[in-house]
Scaffold this motif. Structure first.
Motif, PDB file in Angstrom:
ATOM      1  N   TYR A   7      -5.665   9.266  33.132  1.00 54.97           N
ATOM      2  CA  TYR A   7      -4.807   8.441  32.491  1.00 54.97           C
ATOM      3  C   TYR A   7      -3.396   8.647  32.166  1.00 54.97           C
ATOM      4  CZ  TYR A   7      -9.761   7.584  31.158  1.00 54.97           C
ATOM      5  OH  TYR A   7     -11.001   7.050  31.363  1.00 54.97           O
ATOM      6  N   GLU A   8      -2.664   7.339  31.762  1.00 51.65           N
ATOM      7  CA  GLU A   8      -1.226   7.368  31.877  1.00 51.65           C
ATOM      8  C   GLU A   8      -0.856   6.806  30.319  1.00 51.65           C
ATOM      9  OE1 GLU A   8      -0.224   4.774  34.949  1.00 51.65           O
ATOM     10  OE2 GLU A   8      -0.086   6.347  36.515  1.00 51.65           O
ATOM     11  N   ASN A   9       0.418   7.265  30.027  1.00 52.69           N
ATOM     12  CA  ASN A   9       1.011   6.671  29.066  1.00 52.69           C
ATOM     13  C   ASN A   9       1.833   5.107  29.185  1.00 52.69           C
ATOM     14  OD1 ASN A   9       1.127   8.739  26.793  1.00 52.69           O
ATOM     15  ND2 ASN A   9       2.235   9.970  28.466  1.00 52.69           N
ATOM     16  N   LEU A  10       1.991   4.477  28.093  1.00 54.89           N
ATOM     17  CA  LEU A  10       2.720   3.326  28.307  1.00 54.89           C
ATOM     18  C   LEU A  10       4.112   3.650  29.108  1.00 54.89           C
ATOM     19  CD1 LEU A  10       2.539   1.707  24.729  1.00 54.89           C
ATOM     20  CD2 LEU A  10       1.221   1.099  26.684  1.00 54.89           C
ATOM     21  N   ASP A  11       4.332   2.541  29.974  1.00 57.66           N
ATOM     22  CA  ASP A  11       5.581   2.865  30.835  1.00 57.66           C
ATOM     23  C   ASP A  11       5.592   4.051  31.759  1.00 57.66           C
ATOM     24  OD1 ASP A  11       6.859   0.387  29.337  1.00 57.66           O
ATOM     25  OD2 ASP A  11       7.351   1.848  27.907  1.00 57.66           O
ATOM     26  N   GLN A  12       4.642   4.419  31.788  1.00 60.75           N
ATOM     27  CA  GLN A  12       4.024   5.662  32.811  1.00 60.75           C
ATOM     28  C   GLN A  12       5.075   6.773  32.367  1.00 60.75           C
ATOM     29  OE1 GLN A  12       4.416   2.174  34.485  1.00 60.75           O
ATOM     30  NE2 GLN A  12       2.329   2.407  33.905  1.00 60.75           N
ATOM     31  N   ILE A  13       5.352   7.050  31.173  1.00 65.33           N
ATOM     32  CA  ILE A  13       6.092   8.068  30.895  1.00 65.33           C
ATOM     33  C   ILE A  13       5.409   9.355  31.301  1.00 65.33           C
ATOM     34  CG2 ILE A  13       7.088   9.135  28.679  1.00 65.33           C
ATOM     35  CD1 ILE A  13       8.570   6.679  29.597  1.00 65.33           C
ATOM     36  N   ASN A  14       6.214  10.329  31.888  1.00 68.85           N
ATOM     37  CA  ASN A  14       5.331  11.653  32.408  1.00 68.85           C
ATOM     38  C   ASN A  14       5.729  12.577  31.133  1.00 68.85           C
ATOM     39  OD1 ASN A  14       4.442  13.434  33.679  1.00 68.85           O
ATOM     40  ND2 ASN A  14       6.089  13.949  34.847  1.00 68.85           N
ATOM     41  N   THR A  15       4.787  13.226  30.722  1.00 67.23           N
ATOM     42  CA  THR A  15       4.796  14.261  29.658  1.00 67.23           C
ATOM     43  C   THR A  15       4.405  15.510  30.252  1.00 67.23           C
ATOM     44  OG1 THR A  15       2.453  13.873  28.911  1.00 67.23           O
ATOM     45  CG2 THR A  15       4.359  12.812  27.720  1.00 67.23           C
ATOM     46  N   ILE A  16       4.026  15.739  31.513  1.00 72.25           N
ATOM     47  CA  ILE A  16       3.756  16.983  32.152  1.00 72.25           C
ATOM     48  C   ILE A  16       4.948  17.680  32.527  1.00 72.25           C
ATOM     49  CG2 ILE A  16       2.343  18.125  33.915  1.00 72.25           C
ATOM     50  CD1 ILE A  16       0.787  16.438  31.998  1.00 72.25           C
ATOM     51  N   ARG A  17       5.282  18.990  32.387  1.00 74.13           N
ATOM     52  CA  ARG A  17       6.105  19.723  32.407  1.00 74.13           C
ATOM     53  C   ARG A  17       5.943  20.980  33.679  1.00 74.13           C
ATOM     54  NH1 ARG A  17      10.522  17.286  31.006  1.00 74.13           N
ATOM     55  NH2 ARG A  17      10.953  17.229  28.830  1.00 74.13           N
ATOM     56  N   SER A  18       6.864  21.194  34.459  1.00 74.29           N
ATOM     57  CA  SER A  18       6.803  21.958  35.520  1.00 74.29           C
ATOM     58  C   SER A  18       6.556  23.478  35.269  1.00 74.29           C
ATOM     59  CB  SER A  18       7.755  21.637  36.573  1.00 74.29           C
ATOM     60  OG  SER A  18       8.949  22.251  36.120  1.00 74.29           O
ATOM     61  N   ALA A  19       6.225  24.090  36.224  1.00 75.75           N
ATOM     62  CA  ALA A  19       6.224  25.519  35.918  1.00 75.75           C
ATOM     63  C   ALA A  19       7.435  26.199  35.747  1.00 75.75           C
ATOM     64  CB  ALA A  19       5.481  26.287  37.197  1.00 75.75           C
ATOM     65  N   LYS A  20       8.383  25.521  36.552  1.00 69.74           N
ATOM     66  CA  LYS A  20       9.991  26.141  36.452  1.00 69.74           C
ATOM     67  C   LYS A  20      10.432  25.896  34.904  1.00 69.74           C
ATOM     68  CE  LYS A  20      14.459  25.266  38.360  1.00 69.74           C
ATOM     69  NZ  LYS A  20      15.083  24.970  39.446  1.00 69.74           N
ATOM     70  N   GLU A  21      10.112  24.522  34.350  1.00 70.47           N
ATOM     71  CA  GLU A  21      10.439  24.427  33.050  1.00 70.47           C
ATOM     72  C   GLU A  21       9.997  25.283  32.086  1.00 70.47           C
ATOM     73  OE1 GLU A  21      11.495  19.538  33.261  1.00 70.47           O
ATOM     74  OE2 GLU A  21       9.412  20.075  33.509  1.00 70.47           O
ATOM     75  N   LEU A  22       8.530  25.489  32.296  1.00 69.66           N
ATOM     76  CA  LEU A  22       8.051  26.396  31.441  1.00 69.66           C
ATOM     77  C   LEU A  22       8.515  27.690  31.328  1.00 69.66           C
ATOM     78  CD1 LEU A  22       5.551  26.731  29.568  1.00 69.66           C
ATOM     79  CD2 LEU A  22       3.866  27.396  31.697  1.00 69.66           C
ATOM     80  N   LEU A  23       8.612  28.149  32.616  1.00 71.39           N
ATOM     81  CA  LEU A  23       9.402  29.642  32.535  1.00 71.39           C
ATOM     82  C   LEU A  23      10.857  29.508  32.097  1.00 71.39           C
ATOM     83  CD1 LEU A  23       8.548  30.417  35.998  1.00 71.39           C
ATOM     84  CD2 LEU A  23       7.674  31.630  34.276  1.00 71.39           C
ATOM     85  N   ARG A  24      11.400  28.527  31.993  1.00 74.33           N
ATOM     86  CA  ARG A  24      12.797  28.246  31.513  1.00 74.33           C
ATOM     87  C   ARG A  24      12.573  28.403  29.951  1.00 74.33           C
ATOM     88  NH1 ARG A  24      16.414  22.685  31.335  1.00 74.33           N
ATOM     89  NH2 ARG A  24      17.577  23.442  29.349  1.00 74.33           N
ATOM     90  N   TRP A  25      11.397  27.522  29.408  1.00 71.95           N
ATOM     91  CA  TRP A  25      11.258  27.581  28.174  1.00 71.95           C
ATOM     92  C   TRP A  25      10.991  29.071  27.402  1.00 71.95           C
ATOM     93  CZ3 TRP A  25       6.031  26.013  25.456  1.00 71.95           C
ATOM     94  CH2 TRP A  25       6.076  26.190  24.136  1.00 71.95           C
ATOM     95  N   ARG A  26       9.946  29.789  28.248  1.00 73.27           N
ATOM     96  CA  ARG A  26       9.549  31.065  27.829  1.00 73.27           C
ATOM     97  C   ARG A  26      10.714  32.180  27.755  1.00 73.27           C
ATOM     98  NH1 ARG A  26       5.349  30.259  24.971  1.00 73.27           N
ATOM     99  NH2 ARG A  26       3.473  29.592  26.096  1.00 73.27           N
ATOM    100  N   LYS A  27      11.860  31.981  28.709  1.00 72.80           N
ATOM    101  CA  LYS A  27      13.017  32.659  28.836  1.00 72.80           C
ATOM    102  C   LYS A  27      13.736  32.473  27.631  1.00 72.80           C
ATOM    103  CE  LYS A  27      16.931  33.987  31.455  1.00 72.80           C
ATOM    104  NZ  LYS A  27      17.509  33.931  32.691  1.00 72.80           N
TER     105      LYS A  27
END
Length: 314
Positions: A7-27
């Motif tokens: 399933y997708e969002n309106l306008d195909q907005i992507n809400t899935i974050r990458s592993a790299k972004e997740l690690l940046r947040w955890r840091k």
């Protein structure tokens, strides 16, 4: 074997974050110091007997996070029921507003999406009554595997009427996953509950800010908007999937509701913001925009909001 639908969002907005972004947040999180001493207050004078016997008066009772007990047209309705004491490794920040054993028999459960803080099978097994379950498209198979038979799936804008209450599943901007393999294999959204000739409630579920709020406002005349305000920090990471407090107020104005009731804060530490920060930002934005005080109703946990009697502001 056919591939599972994604399933997708309106306008195909992507809400899935990458592993790299997740690690940046955890840091980033390790470098923050947050004051978690504030606990969302409880209503210490809850009339449990009234809730258990009420079949005539409309009520809205905040249990915590995205869980509400709604009483309308003789039905007892729960939204996203979660009485879990933990979410992942973190303990719940505040106890539920009402013990689950004190609930009246439940007739209907509304699910916004499949994330664990919104769909908790341990909780569902403990609910009294023989409820029907209204769930997003894609969740029927999981519900049946868990042993639930009275389940109806909804796509966006689908409606169904029971006892002069019409339930419509409406869009949100989010995503879902329960395992490593089922990302976005079910949908997400909010619920509109319309009384014939009466009041309308909008339960928004989880959502980032998106144009769908304006479309919902065009299609429905909403009295009470139950809107999320928490789990928004860091905003560079969370904004596609969770509104911040200012965006929540903007969404409230988009849907043209008469009353704003905040939710999705104070129970679980899903992000870096605190319950106190979320509430302070909502209040500050409300004052900045000079919105009427009586339209903002910040409920205590377990507080019974009775629209026919309540004319308070917080």
């Amino acid at each position: 074997m056919l591939a599972q639908k994604r399933y997708e969002n309106l306008d195909q907005i992507n809400t899935i974050r990458s592993a790299k972004e997740l690690l940046r947040w955890r840091k980033e999180r390790r470098g923050k110091t947050k004051d978690l001493s504030f606990v969302v207050p409880h209503d210490e004078d809850i009339d449990i007997a009234f809730l258990q016997n009420n079949r005539t008066e409309m009520t809205i009772t905040w249990i915590g996070h995205s869980t509400f007990l709604l009483q309308m047209n003789g039905l007892n309705i729960l939204t996203d029921p979660v009485w879990a004491n933990r979410m992942g490794f973190d303990k719940r920040l505040s106890r539920p507003g009402i013990p689950i054993i004190d609930l009246p028999p439940i007739d209907l459960v509304l699910i916004s999406h499949g994330h664990y803080d919104h769909l908790d099978f341990y909780t569902l097994r403990r609910i009294s009554g023989e409820p029907q379950f209204f769930v997003p498209d894609g969740l029927l198979g999981l519900m049946k595997r868990k042993g639930y038979k009275k389940v109806r799936e909804f796509s966006w804008w689908d409606s169904f009427t029971i006892q002069n209450l019409t339930f419509t599943f409406v869009p949100a901007q989010h995503w879902t996953r329960r395992t490593l393999w089922d990302t976005n294999t079910s949908h997400w959204g909010g619920w509109i509950i319309e009384q014939k000739g009466g009041k309308t409630i909008y339960f928004a579920g989880d959502s980032g800010y998106f144009r769908g709020f304006k479309e919902i406002g065009k299609r429905f005349s909403i009295d009470y908007a139950l809107m999320p305000i928490g789990a928004y920090e860091p905003e560079w990471f969370m904004s596609p999937q969770h509104v911040n407090p200012e965006e929540a107020v903007r969404a409230f104005l988009d849907v043209k509701a008469k009353c704003f009731i905040p939710m999705h804060y104070g129970a679980f530490r899903l992000a870096d913001d605190t319950p106190k920060e979320a509430l302070e930002r909502v209040k500050s934005e409300w004052e900045r925009l000079r919105l009427p005080n009586e339209q903002l109703n910040i409920l205590k946990l377990g507080e019974i909001f009775r629209p026919d009697l309540s004319h308070k502001n917080t």
